[in-house]
Write a protein that holds these residues in place. Structure first.
Motif, PDB file in Angstrom:
ATOM      1  N   SER A   1       0.841  -1.203   0.000  1.00 15.80           N
ATOM      2  CA  SER A   1       0.000   0.000   0.000  1.00 15.80           C
ATOM      3  C   SER A   1       0.870   1.243   0.000  1.00 15.80           C
ATOM      4  N   ILE A   2       0.307   2.334  -0.484  1.00 21.56           N
ATOM      5  CA  ILE A   2       0.972   3.635  -0.497  1.00 21.56           C
ATOM      6  C   ILE A   2       0.019   4.646   0.113  1.00 21.56           C
ATOM      7  N   TYR A   3       0.557   5.547   0.917  1.00 23.79           N
ATOM      8  CA  TYR A   3      -0.222   6.594   1.557  1.00 23.79           C
ATOM      9  C   TYR A   3       0.458   7.936   1.282  1.00 23.79           C
ATOM     10  N   GLY A   4      -0.307   8.942   0.817  1.00 21.01           N
ATOM     11  CA  GLY A   4       0.330  10.235   0.667  1.00 21.01           C
ATOM     12  C   GLY A   4      -0.245  11.101  -0.422  1.00 21.01           C
ATOM     13  N   VAL A   5       0.484  12.181  -0.680  1.00 24.48           N
ATOM     14  CA  VAL A   5       0.112  13.171  -1.685  1.00 24.48           C
ATOM     15  C   VAL A   5       0.671  12.738  -3.036  1.00 24.48           C
ATOM     16  N   PRO A   6      -0.161  12.669  -4.080  1.00 26.09           N
ATOM     17  CA  PRO A   6       0.322  12.195  -5.386  1.00 26.09           C
ATOM     18  C   PRO A   6       1.566  12.906  -5.883  1.00 26.09           C
ATOM     19  N   THR A   7       1.688  14.204  -5.610  1.00 25.10           N
ATOM     20  CA  THR A   7       2.835  14.964  -6.094  1.00 25.10           C
ATOM     21  C   THR A   7       4.158  14.335  -5.681  1.00 25.10           C
ATOM     22  N   TRP A   8       4.289  14.058  -4.379  1.00 20.74           N
ATOM     23  CA  TRP A   8       5.552  13.512  -3.887  1.00 20.74           C
ATOM     24  C   TRP A   8       5.710  12.046  -4.268  1.00 20.74           C
ATOM     25  N   ILE A   9       4.626  11.294  -4.282  1.00 20.84           N
ATOM     26  CA  ILE A   9       4.711   9.880  -4.623  1.00 20.84           C
ATOM     27  C   ILE A   9       5.181   9.710  -6.073  1.00 20.84           C
ATOM     28  N   VAL A  10       4.728  10.587  -6.964  1.00 25.08           N
ATOM     29  CA  VAL A  10       5.172  10.532  -8.360  1.00 25.08           C
ATOM     30  C   VAL A  10       6.684  10.733  -8.450  1.00 25.08           C
ATOM     31  N   VAL A  11       7.197  11.702  -7.703  1.00 27.37           N
ATOM     32  CA  VAL A  11       8.642  11.966  -7.712  1.00 27.37           C
ATOM     33  C   VAL A  11       9.409  10.718  -7.285  1.00 27.37           C
TER      34      VAL A  11
ATOM     35  N   PRO B   1       5.013  -6.584  -6.666  1.00 24.70           N
ATOM     36  CA  PRO B   1       3.919  -7.311  -7.330  1.00 24.70           C
ATOM     37  C   PRO B   1       2.648  -7.396  -6.490  1.00 24.70           C
ATOM     38  N   ASN B   2       2.750  -7.152  -5.160  1.00 20.94           N
ATOM     39  CA  ASN B   2       1.586  -7.264  -4.289  1.00 20.94           C
ATOM     40  C   ASN B   2       0.965  -5.907  -3.938  1.00 20.94           C
ATOM     41  N   LEU B   3       1.425  -4.843  -4.595  1.00 17.54           N
ATOM     42  CA  LEU B   3       0.856  -3.519  -4.351  1.00 17.54           C
ATOM     43  C   LEU B   3      -0.619  -3.511  -4.760  1.00 17.54           C
ATOM     44  N   GLU B   4      -1.504  -3.081  -3.841  1.00 21.61           N
ATOM     45  CA  GLU B   4      -2.940  -3.185  -4.130  1.00 21.61           C
ATOM     46  C   GLU B   4      -3.730  -1.905  -3.939  1.00 21.61           C
ATOM     47  N   VAL B   5      -3.191  -0.892  -3.200  1.00 19.59           N
ATOM     48  CA  VAL B   5      -4.006   0.294  -2.945  1.00 19.59           C
ATOM     49  C   VAL B   5      -3.124   1.513  -2.714  1.00 19.59           C
ATOM     50  N   PHE B   6      -3.613   2.658  -3.197  1.00 20.78           N
ATOM     51  CA  PHE B   6      -3.000   3.957  -2.930  1.00 20.78           C
ATOM     52  C   PHE B   6      -4.039   4.826  -2.247  1.00 20.78           C
ATOM     53  N   PHE B   7      -3.816   5.142  -0.959  1.00 18.56           N
ATOM     54  CA  PHE B   7      -4.671   6.060  -0.213  1.00 18.56           C
ATOM     55  C   PHE B   7      -4.133   7.471  -0.450  1.00 18.56           C
ATOM     56  N   HIS B   8      -4.843   8.268  -1.218  1.00 19.83           N
ATOM     57  CA  HIS B   8      -4.312   9.556  -1.648  1.00 19.83           C
ATOM     58  C   HIS B   8      -5.212  10.698  -1.196  1.00 19.83           C
ATOM     59  N   GLY B   9      -4.639  11.904  -1.129  1.00 18.85           N
ATOM     60  CA  GLY B   9      -5.396  13.084  -0.763  1.00 18.85           C
ATOM     61  C   GLY B   9      -4.581  14.341  -1.000  1.00 18.85           C
ATOM     62  N   ALA B  10      -5.122  15.473  -0.565  1.00 17.16           N
ATOM     63  CA  ALA B  10      -4.478  16.801  -0.578  1.00 17.16           C
ATOM     64  C   ALA B  10      -4.621  17.538  -1.902  1.00 17.16           C
ATOM     65  N   VAL B  11      -4.518  16.861  -3.039  1.00 17.11           N
ATOM     66  CA  VAL B  11      -4.701  17.507  -4.335  1.00 17.11           C
ATOM     67  C   VAL B  11      -5.617  16.649  -5.202  1.00 17.11           C
ATOM     68  N   ASN B  12      -6.174  17.266  -6.215  1.00 12.94           N
ATOM     69  CA  ASN B  12      -7.038  16.560  -7.157  1.00 12.94           C
ATOM     70  C   ASN B  12      -6.266  15.416  -7.821  1.00 12.94           C
ATOM     71  N   PHE B  13      -6.803  14.205  -7.737  1.00 10.53           N
ATOM     72  CA  PHE B  13      -6.079  13.048  -8.248  1.00 10.53           C
ATOM     73  C   PHE B  13      -6.222  12.861  -9.752  1.00 10.53           C
TER      74      PHE B  13
ATOM     75  N   PRO C   1      -4.960  -3.838 -13.319  1.00 14.78           N
ATOM     76  CA  PRO C   1      -6.384  -3.445 -13.351  1.00 14.78           C
ATOM     77  C   PRO C   1      -7.080  -3.550 -12.006  1.00 14.78           C
ATOM     78  N   SER C   2      -6.533  -4.330 -11.083  1.00 11.23           N
ATOM     79  CA  SER C   2      -7.161  -4.466  -9.765  1.00 11.23           C
ATOM     80  C   SER C   2      -6.621  -3.465  -8.745  1.00 11.23           C
ATOM     81  N   MET C   3      -5.695  -2.610  -9.150  1.00 12.63           N
ATOM     82  CA  MET C   3      -5.171  -1.583  -8.250  1.00 12.63           C
ATOM     83  C   MET C   3      -6.298  -0.644  -7.829  1.00 12.63           C
ATOM     84  N   THR C   4      -6.350  -0.309  -6.528  1.00 12.45           N
ATOM     85  CA  THR C   4      -7.389   0.550  -5.987  1.00 12.45           C
ATOM     86  C   THR C   4      -6.816   1.919  -5.637  1.00 12.45           C
ATOM     87  N   TYR C   5      -7.552   2.958  -6.008  1.00 16.84           N
ATOM     88  CA  TYR C   5      -7.192   4.328  -5.647  1.00 16.84           C
ATOM     89  C   TYR C   5      -8.288   4.849  -4.723  1.00 16.84           C
TER      90      TYR C   5
END
Length: 507
Positions: free
Chosen positions: A215-225, A244-256, A270-274
């Motif tokens: 899983s990933i948590y954070g602001v898309p801007t920094w995660i992209v970098v 290979p087991n990445l399944e979800v990105f909990f994002h916020g702060a800016v328009n995704f 295709p099963s990745m969750t945002y």
């Protein structure tokens, strides 16, 4: 085997918590009434509670009549008293932490008190229930068999009081989090809290490349970098090759939405969750609830009492707010909060719109002031006006009209701001003009400065010189000439810029 056991225990515990979410789905107004009473009771002996006689308040109507609506600027004298060490001012006791948030007209940054109640009864509790909601809709999740990638901020002692720490909300959350969660977080806390972004990024990349990140948590801007550098350094085409087991990105702060296509390229799964969240320094307000449906569930049971000002009221000298029971679908409201962090009838500057009333679901519709927040930079109109003035002074230029829009990041390029400017007198050196714009904005706005640091999230602004009369023609075509109509200086989208460029190309 140990991780499997921990995953089973954590997963089971969080699924039990889902009953709290169901309570807010079905009894949101009851939750709000209970929060309202609790807040007034707990704060009745504070300086603010005595000033506005909280003990005598018997209803929402009493509250709205006695306690004034406020902005950060009007509320700051109270916040400053707390920063200087006055206990029992806005909330019982003295908070040890302040979140340093985006700049305003009277300072480079806002300072938002983080009490124990706001941290543990709001931010942490809502965060746990956010994950519980995700697991409810993803019962086969393997979330806790791996780790969550979290890039934190940093913190330091307050200049006004050495006993108070100030910093990013993420830093306060990481620093105060139970050590139990270190099992599920990467990189280590010592790396997450580094103040030097370049050092933090490099050390983070070394650690996370060796982890099973689910899983990933954070602001898309920094995660992209981080993702771009991770792929480049490891000669990878996408994240599936390393996680290979990445399944979800909990994002916020800016328009995704501007980030969605790049992320789908980074993670061709295709099963990745945002999963969208609305967690600000002032409180955790909403999360997506059902990852397969748009709209975020308004969180009504975490120590925040909500009011809503119809945006049509904002121009009035005495705007009227309404409680949750009176909101309507698809109308824009300025969000007002009273919290267990000691904020009272506080307008946070965001506008929201209800997309559903049973349960109460919202979407963020904008800001009450002109702004650009495409990358978390919170560029506001007063920043832009001052930067233009300095750039003109330094280069002998004279600006007639301008507007600014984001150029969103692409797979191979970083984002930036594009300034469309109609000059009466051109700068004697355009490079100096652009440099002065950028430098002044970095001095005025700490969030813009952070995003521009080392060109990691944003590159320098681009200036497009527009032909004479272009803004007049644009306003004419929009039937916006005369009266109170104004050229929008900042927009968090490219519609205005695109229209202007199309007109200029047709001339």
């Amino acid at each position: 085997m140990l991780l499997q056991a921990i995953h089973y225990l954590a997963d089971s515990w969080l699924k039990i918590r889902y009953s709290r979410i169901e309570k807010q789905l079905n009894f949101a107004l009851d939750c709000q009434q209970n929060v309202f009473i609790q807040l007034l009771t707990r704060a009745s002996h504070t300086a603010y509670g005595r000033e506005y006689n909280f003990k005598e308040i018997r209803s929402y109507e009493d509250f709205a009549r006695r306690v004034p609506l406020c902005t950060y600027e009007t509320f700051f004298p109270y916040i400053e008293r707390v920063l200087r060490g006055e206990p029992d001012c806005l909330w019982p006791g003295l908070p040890a932490w302040f979140a340093k948030s985006s700049g305003t007209t009277n300072d480079r940054s806002k300072y938002i008190p983080l009490t124990e109640e706001s941290l543990f009864e709001c931010h942490y509790t809502a965060g746990q229930d956010m994950v519980a909601s995700y697991l409810h809709f993803r019962p086969n999740s393997k979330l806790f068999t791996g780790k969550g990638l979290v890039i934190g901020g940093s913190h330091q002692c307050s200049q006004l009081n050495a006993g108070i720490r100030v910093g990013d909300l993420s830093a306060a959350l990481i620093e105060n989090m139970s050590s139990f969660y270190s099992w599920f977080r990467t990189p280590d806390k010592s790396v997450s809290l580094l103040a030097d972004w370049d050092q933090k990024l490099n050390l983070t990349l070394k650690q996370v490349a060796q982890e099973n990140v689910t899983s990933i948590y954070g602001v898309p801007t920094w995660i992209v970098v981080l993702i771009k550098k991770l792929l480049t350094d490891n000669h990878l085409e996408n994240l599936n090759q390393i996680w290979p087991n990445l399944e979800v990105f909990f994002h916020g702060a800016v328009n995704f939405e501007p980030y969605r296509i790049p992320f789908q390229q980074f993670i061709p799964n295709p099963s990745m969750t945002y999963f969208e969240t609305y967690n600000a320094s002032e409180g955790f307000f909403a999360f997506q609830y059902n990852p397969d449906e748009p709209g975020m569930l308004l969180l009504t049971d975490y120590g925040i009492f909500y009011e809503f000002i119809p945006t049509s009221e904002l121009e009035n000298t005495d705007p009227k707010a309404i409680p949750l029971a009176d909101v309507r679908l698809n109308e824009n409201y300025s969000l007002v909060i009273s919290t267990n962090g000691g904020l009272w009838r506080y307008q946070i500057g965001d506008t929201i719109r209800f997309t559903n009333l049973s349960p109460y679901k919202i979407e963020i519709s904008g800001r009450t002031k002109l702004f650009i927040n495409a990358f978390g930079e919170e560029l506001m109109i007063d920043n832009a006006e001052k930067a233009v003035a300095v750039a003109c002074q330094k280069t002998g230029a004279r600006v007639l009209e301008y507007t600014v829009a984001p150029i969103y990041l692409q797979q191979e390029t970083r984002g930036c701001h594009e300034w469309l400017i109609e000059f009466e007198i051109l700068p004697d050196n355009m490079d100096v003009f652009v440099d002065q714009l950028d430098t002044t904005l970095r001095q005025l706005n700490s969030d813009y400065d952070a995003k521009r640091s080392l060109n990691l999230a944003m590159t320098p602004p681009q200036v497009r010189v527009m032909p004479n009369g272009i803004f007049y023609e644009w306003m004419r075509r929009r039937n916006k000439l005369g009266g109170q109509n104004k050229i929008p200086r900042l927009a968090n989208f490219r519609k205005y810029a695109t229209e202007l460029i199309e007109i200029a190309d047709s001339l």
